[in-house]
Scaffold this active site. Structure first.
Site, PDB file in Angstrom:
ATOM      1  CG  ASN A  63      -1.851  -1.156   1.286  1.00 19.91           C
ATOM      2  OD1 ASN A  63      -2.023  -1.856   0.290  1.00 19.91           O
ATOM      3  ND2 ASN A  63      -2.474  -1.366   2.438  1.00 19.91           N
ATOM      4  CE1 TYR A 107      -3.966   5.396  -0.299  1.00 15.53           C
ATOM      5  CE2 TYR A 107      -2.719   3.963   1.173  1.00 15.53           C
ATOM      6  CZ  TYR A 107      -3.851   4.218   0.414  1.00 15.53           C
ATOM      7  OH  TYR A 107      -4.852   3.294   0.365  1.00 15.53           O
TER       8      TYR A 107
HETATM    9  C1  FCB Z   1      -4.499   2.379   4.519  1.00 17.82           C
HETATM   10  C2  FCB Z   1      -5.567   1.411   4.924  1.00 17.82           C
HETATM   11  C3  FCB Z   1      -6.885   1.584   4.193  1.00 17.82           C
HETATM   12  C4  FCB Z   1      -7.218   3.033   3.940  1.00 17.82           C
HETATM   13  C5  FCB Z   1      -6.037   3.777   3.377  1.00 17.82           C
HETATM   14  C6  FCB Z   1      -6.296   5.229   3.089  1.00 17.82           C
HETATM   15  O1  FCB Z   1      -3.601   2.536   5.551  1.00 17.82           O
HETATM   16  O2  FCB Z   1      -5.134   0.089   4.718  1.00 17.82           O
HETATM   17  O3  FCB Z   1      -7.871   0.900   4.916  1.00 17.82           O
HETATM   18  O4  FCB Z   1      -7.746   3.605   5.063  1.00 17.82           O
HETATM   19  O5  FCB Z   1      -4.933   3.677   4.235  1.00 17.82           O
END
Ligand code: FCB
Length: 452
Positions: free
Chosen positions: A292, A294
């Site tokens: 994951n 971001y």
């Molecule tokens: C991650 C989570 C997911 C969501 C995103 C923005 O940490 O796994 O559930 O909240 O962030």
């Protein structure tokens, strides 16, 4: 520019049970730590809870139809453990199994591959009452639950992830207290981390007995960057890697805790909670690591002790630089090149394992136009530029096999409640109506040619 993803590469969207389902009192579901936490005053913005969320529990067919219209290859969902075992132990609750079984069949009928995450943070409250992830037994209870789900869904699910983001579950849940169960103890974060690692390994074993699907884990491997090449900044990044990243991926993929992880945390814990044989249990062969991503983080060597409640256990003398512009509505820096660095760096450190982007997306301050449309060009740019960043990582040799947008729907964003919108589909929380944003239309178009 100009890369076409091959037909084996899977594109999808992702969600998680507590964030979308609602229906918390239905189908024999037990209470989870997030029910307790969100109902505790002061823990979630505006006192929001997941009681109704997107009402996906009742509207799942409509949501699967949206996925089919989008034209995705795959969908990442999570199972609410308290729907399956309301108290976290014992005989499974058939209504809970039936709900997910219908969902999986609904996906397969629409030619969409399920990626099932077993633990996206909604621990049965009854297990928390016995110590939660501080209790070693929770790892064994997780293995029983994994085995139940493996038996129930078996070969209908081609991709399984044991845990989502063990760092958040352990460090935000047990050290900083920003997430359920909201405890605040540095050593608790280490104990919870070890037991989550153990749960992963035992869960993989339990699933292997029941399914031929591919097995993995989803991590938030922080993309740390030293702000300059000073020894202070480089040491700061290494120590953060040790307690924020390698604490999970080294035991899982290499069968050992990194000496730096133990060293940095020595003043907090003697790690006496590791039993003989644990590292062999944790170090199971797996088929993929889900990431994951971001935003990246820039780090300098700093001064003084770690702030009280800091989730970076044992790490003092570091400074997190303010995020670089532009930022999302979360205040997170938008830097696609960070994703390329993450994937190439990870595949160099841990060669030979397939990678899947299990979450990537952005909260943006969406505006609904008078005609009801949502022109979220900022989110579209975010998704498009990060798919490009993956193409760059693949060109540089990283074995990336899939990409899931976070998220299909606007949903309950943990401690931020409904104040942050990550969906490519808007949810009106009064009527629960779903509306396509421009980003969803862009993704639908992109999926026709898969060329970036
Ligand atoms: C991650 C989570 C997911 C969501 C995103 C923005 O940490 O796994 O559930 O909240 O962030």
């Amino acid at each position: 520019m100009g890369m076409t993803f091959d037909q084996d590469f899977i594109f999808g969207t992702a969600t998680a049970s507590y964030q979308i389902e609602g229906g918390v009192h239905e189908g024999g579901r037990g209470r989870s730590i997030w029910d307790t936490f969100s109902h505790t005053p002061g823990k979630v913005v505006d006192g929001d809870t997941g009681d109704v969320a997107c009402d996906h529990y009742h509207r799942w067919e409509e949501d699967l139809d949206i996925l089919a219209d989008l034209g995705v290859d795959a969908y990442r969902l999570s199972i609410a453990w308290p729907r399956i075992q309301p108290d976290g132990v014992g005989t499974p609750n058939q209504a809970g199994i039936d709900f997910y079984s219908r969902l999986i069949d609904g996906l397969l009928a629409r030619d969409i591959k399920p990626l099932v995450t077993l633990y996206h943070w909604d621990l049965p409250q009854a297990l928390e009452d016995k110590g939660g992830w501080l209790n070693r037994d929770t790892a064994y209870r997780f293995a029983d639950y994994a085995n139940i789900m493996g038996r129930a869904l078996a070969d209908r699910v081609p991709l399984w992830a044991t845990l989502n983001e063990p760092w958040c579950a352990a460090m935000l849940g047990y050290v900083s207290g920003e997430h359920a169960p909201g405890r605040r103890s540095p050593e608790a974060g280490l104990i919870a981390s070890h037991h989550l690692n153990l749960a992963h390994g035992l869960g993989v074993q339990a699933l292997r007995d029941e399914t031929s699907g591919k097995l993995g884990i989803v991590v938030n491997y922080h993309q740390f960057n030293p702000v300059d090449d000073s020894p202070e900044a480089i040491s700061a990044v290494e120590r953060l890697d040790a307690v924020g990243n390698w604490i999970y991926t080294d035991p899982i993929l290499r069968g050992e805790y990194n000496p730096l992880t133990l060293d940095v945390t020595r003043s907090v814990s003697s790690w006496g909670f590791i039993h003989d044989g644990d590292l062999d249990l944790i170090h199971q062969p797996i088929d993929f690591v889900g990431h994951n991503y971001y935003a990246p983080t820039y780090i300098a060597g700093g001064h003084g002790p770690a702030a009280a409640g800091s989730p970076w256990v044992g790490v003092a003398d570091v400074s997190f630089l303010p995020p670089r512009q532009p930022v999302s509505d979360m205040g997170w820096a938008i830097e696609p090149a960070g994703l390329t660095r993450l994937l190439t760096g990870f595949s160099q450190r841990y060669p030979g394992i397939d990678l899947i982007m299990a979450e990537n997306g952005a909260a943006m301050p969406d505006v609904v136009a008078d005609d009801g449309s949502i022109h979220d060009a900022d989110r579209t740019y975010y998704i498009q530029s990060h798919i490009s960043a993956i193409a760059d990582a693949i060109a540089a040799g990283a074995p990336v096999k899939g990409y899931f947008v976070w998220s299909l729907l606007d949903n309950f964003e943990w401690a931020f409640g409904y104040s942050k919108r990550f969906g490519i589909i808007r949810v009106d929380y009064t009527t629960l109506a779903r509306t396509w944003k421009d980003s969803a239309r862009w993704y639908q178009q992109f999926l026709v040619n898969r060329t970036i």
